[in-house]
Design a protein around this motif. Structure first.
Motif, short mmCIF file in Angstrom:
data_model
loop_
_atom_site.label_atom_id
_atom_site.label_comp_id
_atom_site.label_asym_id
_atom_site.label_seq_id
_atom_site.Cartn_x
_atom_site.Cartn_y
_atom_site.Cartn_z
N TYR A 28 46.68 49.37 68.92
CA TYR A 28 46.72 50.83 68.87
C TYR A 28 45.92 51.44 70.02
CZ TYR A 28 46.11 55.59 67.24
OH TYR A 28 46.09 56.96 67.17
N VAL A 29 44.71 50.93 70.25
CA VAL A 29 43.86 51.46 71.32
C VAL A 29 44.52 51.22 72.68
CG1 VAL A 29 41.64 51.18 72.50
CG2 VAL A 29 41.72 51.32 70.01
N VAL A 30 45.02 50.02 72.91
CA VAL A 30 45.66 49.70 74.20
C VAL A 30 46.88 50.60 74.41
CG1 VAL A 30 46.95 47.93 75.46
CG2 VAL A 30 44.79 47.35 74.35
N ARG A 31 47.69 50.76 73.39
CA ARG A 31 48.88 51.61 73.52
C ARG A 31 48.50 53.06 73.81
NH1 ARG A 31 54.03 50.90 69.64
NH2 ARG A 31 55.50 51.54 71.21
N THR A 32 47.43 53.54 73.17
CA THR A 32 46.96 54.90 73.43
C THR A 32 46.48 55.04 74.86
OG1 THR A 32 46.35 55.16 71.11
CG2 THR A 32 45.32 56.67 72.68
N LEU A 33 45.75 54.06 75.36
CA LEU A 33 45.29 54.10 76.75
C LEU A 33 46.46 54.10 77.71
CD1 LEU A 33 42.28 51.64 76.53
CD2 LEU A 33 42.16 54.11 76.87
N ILE A 34 47.45 53.29 77.45
CA ILE A 34 48.63 53.23 78.32
C ILE A 34 49.35 54.57 78.32
CG2 ILE A 34 50.94 52.21 78.56
CD1 ILE A 34 49.66 49.56 77.55
N ARG A 35 49.53 55.16 77.13
CA ARG A 35 50.21 56.45 77.02
C ARG A 35 49.45 57.54 77.78
NH1 ARG A 35 49.98 57.77 71.55
NH2 ARG A 35 48.13 58.94 72.04
N ASP A 36 48.13 57.59 77.59
CA ASP A 36 47.32 58.59 78.28
C ASP A 36 47.38 58.39 79.79
OD1 ASP A 36 46.68 59.79 75.90
OD2 ASP A 36 44.65 58.96 75.81
N ASP A 37 47.37 57.14 80.24
CA ASP A 37 47.47 56.86 81.66
C ASP A 37 48.82 57.33 82.20
OD1 ASP A 37 46.59 55.61 84.20
OD2 ASP A 37 48.21 54.21 83.78
N PHE A 38 49.90 57.08 81.44
CA PHE A 38 51.21 57.53 81.88
C PHE A 38 51.26 59.05 81.96
CE2 PHE A 38 55.32 59.35 80.83
CZ PHE A 38 56.08 58.85 81.86
#
Length: 77
Positions: A28-38
């Protein structure tokens, strides 16, 4: 590798959010970081495109102005 320190309350909230999505807290944390980076990269690309075409990001598109070709700004005709 990424290591995070967080208090118990934040960890509990992350566990709840992750569980609702059927994910581990780590995923969940990794996916959130990826989404925010995108999101940040997309915003930067839009800003650069608007600067390229001479439209400042803080200036709204006037009604009826189609904007530069292919940008989708303005009203459809």
């Amino acid at each position: 590798m990424l290591s995070l320190r967080m208090d118990g309350e934040l960890l509990d909230r992350l566990r709840e959010h992750a569980a609702r999505r059927g994910m581990s807290v780590q995923d969940y944390v990794v996916r959130t970081l990826i989404r925010d980076d995108f999101d940040e990269r997309f915003k930067t690309a839009v800003d650069e495109t608007e600067r390229f075409y001479g439209r400042a990001p803080d200036r709204p598109v006037p009604s009826g102005d189609p904007g530069p070709p292919g940008t989708g700004h303005g009203t459809a005709r």
